[in-house]
Design a protein around this motif. Structure first.
Motif: not given
Length: 471
Positions: A171-172, A197-198, A201-206, A223-227
C-alpha cells in the motif's frame, strides 16, 4: 455544516475538526467542476444531470486534494462524491504490480461490489483498472488481478489484510484512501485492520472518510488520520427524511406469519429483516411454498449465491428479499418502497440503517415494524432515540387497514418449488416463539414442536434397530 438531525453529532463534536484553511464553495452542476471530459461525457450518457447535495459540497474540495469528512445517510450519493475525484486525480497514471494507487475500503462484500459497479463506467472512460478484493471469492484470482496491476482497489478490511499478509499487495504507493461507511466498519470490529491500512498508505496522501455518524472509534480515525479535513454534513438521518413514512403495526403473535406473508405477496419489491439466519431461511421457504417469489440473504450464503440473489432482486424475478442485517448497509435497489422489520431492531442505529434501504435519492418509501403488544414500550423508546414518531396501528391478517398501509394481499398459494402448499397459519392462542429465534415457529401455528418430532424419530429408530436384532 452540521445537521441537527444526524445521530451522534453536535456542534461541539465538530468544532475541533473545523479548519481555517480556505475551502471551495459548493457547485450547482458537474460542468462547473474541473472533471475530465471523459467523466463529464459518461455522466451525461448515464443521465446523471445534477449533483446531489453531498456531491455538490464535497466534490470541489476533494478534486483540490483536500482531506474530506462527509456525513450523510446512505442513498445520498456518497459513492460519486468520493469516487469521481478519486478517479479524476488517479487518471493518467499506471500502477506497478501489487501496488495500487487508490484504495476504497468498505465494510461488506455487497457494498464493495456495488461501489465497483457504480464507478466502473467512469474508470473505463479514463482507462483505469479496478480490482475488487472481498471475502467469499477466490483469493488467488484477486491476487492475480493485483499482480497484473490495478490502479484502484475496492476492498473489505479482512480480505485486504489477508492479501497484505501474503505479500500480494503493498500500500505504500496509495495516494488516495477512502473509508466508506466508516461507522459500520468500526461497529463490526474492523478498527484494528482499518488503522493497519491507514498506517501503510502514503503518509502524505489524501484521505476521505464518509460516515453516517461521528462517534467513538470513527472520531478517533478522523482525529488521527485526517489532516485539516473539510467537514460536510448535508443530509438528515434516514429517520428524518420527509419522503419516508414510519409505521409500527401491533400484531397478535400467532397471526404474525400470516401478516408477513400477505405483506410479502404485495405488488412491488419488499425487503424483510429478521434477526437470525435460521429465521431467514425458514420464512423464505414458507413464502415460496405460499407462491411468493422470495430469496434469502445472510452471511451463511456463499458470495456467488449472495451476488446472484441481489441481482435477481434488483432486476429479476425475485420480489421479496428476506435478510439479516447483512443487507442493512450499502444495499441500493431502485424503486424499493417498502422495508419491513419482521423482527424489531434492538438498536436505534440498526433501525436507521435498515430504514435507509428505502426512500433513497429523493424517492418515497415506507418502513413497517411488526411488534407484539408486549414489545410496544421498548419499541417506542427505540423510536424516540432514533428521533422518529411512527404511526401505530393494530392490524390482523386479511384486514383492509393492513392492505392500505403495506399493499398486503393474499398469496397465490401455488408452491414455486414443487411440493405441498404452505398451510395458512392458524390464529390460535398457542405460544408464539417469534420468527427471529432458532425455535420451530410451527408451535404457534398449531403444529408439533421440533423437539417432539425429533423424539418421535429417535424412538422409531430404536424400535427398528430392535427389530433388526430380532429383539
Amino acid at each position: 455544516m452540521n445537521h441537527p438531525d444526524l445521530p451522534g453529532t453536535s456542534h461541539s463534536d465538530l468544532a475541533p475538526l473545523m479548519t481555517t484553511a480556505p475551502t471551495v464553495p459548493p457547485v450547482a452542476s458537474f460542468a462547473a467542476l474541473e472533471l475530465p471530459a471523459e467523466v463529464l461525457r459518461t455522466l451525461s450518457e448515464l443521465g446523471v444531470r445534477e449533483p446531489f447535495p453531498i456531491q455538490a459540497a464535497t466534490l470541489p474540495n476533494a478534486l483540490a486534494g483536500r482531506d474530506v469528512l462527509g456525513r450523510g445517510r446512505t442513498g445520498s450519493g456518497k459513492t460519486l462524491a468520493f469516487g469521481l475525484p478519486l478517479l479524476a486525480r488517479t487518471a493518467g497514471r499506471r500502477a506497478e504490480p501489487k501496488q495500487p494507487l487508490a484504495l476504497i475500503l468498505v465494510p461488506t462484500r455487497e457494498l464493495a461490489q456495488q461501489v465497483t459497479e457504480a464507478l466502473a463506467p467512469y474508470a473505463e472512460a479514463l482507462r483505469l483498472r479496478m480490482a475488487t478484493v472481498v471475502g467469499g471469492m477466490s483469493i488467488g484470482r484477486q491476487a492475480a488481478a493485483l499482480r497484473h496491476g490495478a490502479e484502484v482497489v475496492v476492498a473489505t478490511p479482512g480480505r485486504l489484510h489477508d492479501l497484505i499478509e501474503r505479500r500480494a499487495c503493498r500500500l505504500g504507493r496509495v495516494g488516495i484512501t477512502v473509508l466508506d461507511e466508516a461507522d459500520q466498519m468500526c461497529d463490526m470490529g474492523f478498527l484494528p485492520q482499518v488503522t493497519e491500512v491507514l498506517d501503510q498508505v502514503h503518509p502524505d496522501g489524501q484521505r476521505m472518510l464518509f460516515s453516517a455518524t461521528l462517534d467513538r472509534d470513527v472520531d478517533h480515525l478522523v482525529r488521527r488520520y485526517l489532516h485539516e479535513p473539510v467537514v460536510h454534513s448535508v443530509d438528515p438521518s434516514a429517520g428524518a427524511v420527509t419522503t419516508m413514512d414510519h409505521h409500527v403495526l401491533v400484531v397478535h403473535g400467532p397471526d404474525r406469519y400470516a401478516v408477513t406473508t400477505e405483506i410479502a405477496a404485495r405488488d412491488g419489491r419488499v425487503l424483510l429483516f429478521l434477526d437470525t439466519k435460521h429465521a431467514v431461511d425458514q420464512l423464505t421457504r414458507h413464502l415460496r411454498a405460499s407462491g411468493v417469489p422470495a430469496a434469502a440473504l445472510h452471511s451463511g450464503k456463499s458470495q456467488p449465491q449472495r451476488t446472484r440473489t441481489l441481482a435477481q432482486f434488483k432486476n429479476g424475478p425475485i420480489t421479496v428479499l428476506v435478510a439479516t442485517n447483512v443487507a442493512a448497509r450499502g444495499l441500493h435497489v431502485d424503486d424499493l418502497d417498502l422495508v419491513v422489520n419482521v423482527d424489531p431492531p434492538t438498536d436505534p442505529k440498526d433501525y436507521v440503517h435498515r430504514a435507509g434501504r428505502t426512500a433513497r435519492a429523493g424517492e418515497s418509501g415506507s418502513v413497517v415494524t411488526l411488534v407484539l403488544a408486549g414489545q410496544r414500550r421498548e419499541m417506542s423508546r427505540l423510536m424516540a432515540e432514533a428521533g422518529i414518531e411512527p404511526t401505530i396501528t393494530k392490524v390482523r391478517s386479511g384486514e383492509a387497514e393492513l392492505s392500505r398501509i403495506t399493499g398486503a394481499k393474499a398469496p397465490s398459494g401455488i408452491p414455486l418449488d414443487g411440493g405441498p402448499a404452505a398451510p395458512r397459519p392458524k390464529n390460535t392462542n398457542a405460544p408464539f416463539r417469534g420468527l427471529g429465534t432458532s425455535k420451530d415457529t410451527s408451535r404457534g401455528a398449531g403444529g408439533k414442536s421440533r423437539k417432539a418430532g425429533e423424539a418421535r424419530k429417535l424412538a422409531e429408530a430404536r424400535k427398528a434397530a430392535r427389530v433388526r436384532r430380532g429383539g
